[in-house]
Enzyme design. Structure first.
Site, PDB file in Angstrom:
ATOM      1  N   HIS A 103      81.627 -15.359 103.117  1.00 13.78           N
ATOM      2  CA  HIS A 103      81.355 -16.529 103.961  1.00 13.78           C
ATOM      3  C   HIS A 103      80.022 -16.358 104.691  1.00 13.78           C
ATOM      4  CE1 HIS A 103      85.011 -18.595 103.200  1.00 13.78           C
ATOM      5  NE2 HIS A 103      85.798 -17.855 103.954  1.00 13.78           N
ATOM      6  N   HIS A 121      85.901 -10.831 101.880  1.00 12.77           N
ATOM      7  CA  HIS A 121      86.067 -12.293 101.960  1.00 12.77           C
ATOM      8  C   HIS A 121      85.168 -12.865 103.068  1.00 12.77           C
ATOM      9  CE1 HIS A 121      88.861 -15.952 101.845  1.00 12.77           C
ATOM     10  NE2 HIS A 121      88.109 -16.166 102.917  1.00 12.77           N
ATOM     11  N   GLU A 122      85.244 -12.281 104.251  1.00 15.62           N
ATOM     12  CA  GLU A 122      84.468 -12.808 105.379  1.00 15.62           C
ATOM     13  C   GLU A 122      82.970 -12.567 105.193  1.00 15.62           C
ATOM     14  OE1 GLU A 122      86.046 -14.717 107.177  1.00 15.62           O
ATOM     15  OE2 GLU A 122      88.096 -14.055 106.745  1.00 15.62           O
TER      16      GLU A 122
END
Length: 238
Positions: free
Chosen positions: A125, A121-122
């Site tokens: 980003h 997820h990170e």
């Protein structure tokens, strides 16, 4: 002839091995420790486990290795030292900083799979920030990256949602992505209220949910998460 003298019996309490065992037992059970000592031990164990899982994921997780490869190809290589295990508040399991750092909240992972989803997820980003020059104070920019990260990382995998008590027979994945994206945008310091967060997510939903970069080439995510074909690219910055 005098009988051979026998060495005096060793007092178990004086044995170094016994002392180590006793200390370990105290740490595990909490007996004989102050609450502060017990908490310090638990925090140390969480950190050790987080670092171990992080190393394994950076080397062997298909989704993490894939994202690291595409960040490197995009000119934004992420060294392991930029991914840090640390303490966080109880509301999150990880975080990304535009300077190029990721924090994994070491006390919040019930499994290595959970950490894998959070790290992926990170990294999504980070990929968006690298490729699309995201302005994180622009709510629609933020919403777009949250939609992509929640959809592509595994955060909204069916069993993860079941574990949260969210079960639906229709469009469960989309509902999860939308809900979690709204919650993240709502936490943006530039977001005035929940209505503004929901509006930002709705405005970019179609294009950002359908954008699967950089996973398009491999198609592995379609099988892993959806069991079918990925949607075509449509990433747009507003």
């Amino acid at each position: 002839m005098d009988p051979p003298s026998s060495a005096p019996a060793t007092n178990p309490s004086e044995s170094r091995a016994f002392q180590r065992w006793l200390k370990k037992a105290s740490l595990v059970t909490g007996l004989g420790l102050t609450p502060e000592e017990r908490q310090h031990y638990l925090d140390e164990q969480k950190h050790v486990r987080c670092e171990k899982w992080k190393t394994e994921l950076l080397n062997y997780s298909p989704s993490v290795v894939f994202m690291l490869k595409h960040l490197r190809l995009s000119g934004c290589a992420v060294p392991p030292s930029n991914i840090v295990c640390g303490s966080c508040d109880c509301t999150r399991s990880g975080g990304f900083h535009p300077s190029g750092a990721i924090v994994l909240c070491e006390g919040h992972f019930g499994s290595k799979r959970h950490m894998q989803d959070t790290l992926t997820h990170e990294l999504i980003h980070m990929y968006d920030h690298c490729k699309f020059n995201v302005d994180w104070y622009n709510l629609r920019h933020h919403a777009c990256s949250e939609i992509r990260a929640n959809s592509l990382s595994g955060d909204c995998r069916f069993m993860r949602e079941v574990g949260r008590g969210n079960v639906s027979l229709s469009k469960q994945h989309q509902a999860c992505v939308r809900r979690r994206a709204i919650l993240s945008v709502r936490a943006n310091p530039k977001c005035p209220d929940g209505a503004a967060a929901e509006r930002a997510v709705n405005e970019v939903w179609e294009s950002c949910f359908n954008d699967t970069r950089p996973f398009d080439e491999a198609r592995i995510l379609a099988v892993w998460m959806y069991g079918g074909e990925l949607m075509p690219n449509a990433f747009q910055i507003y």
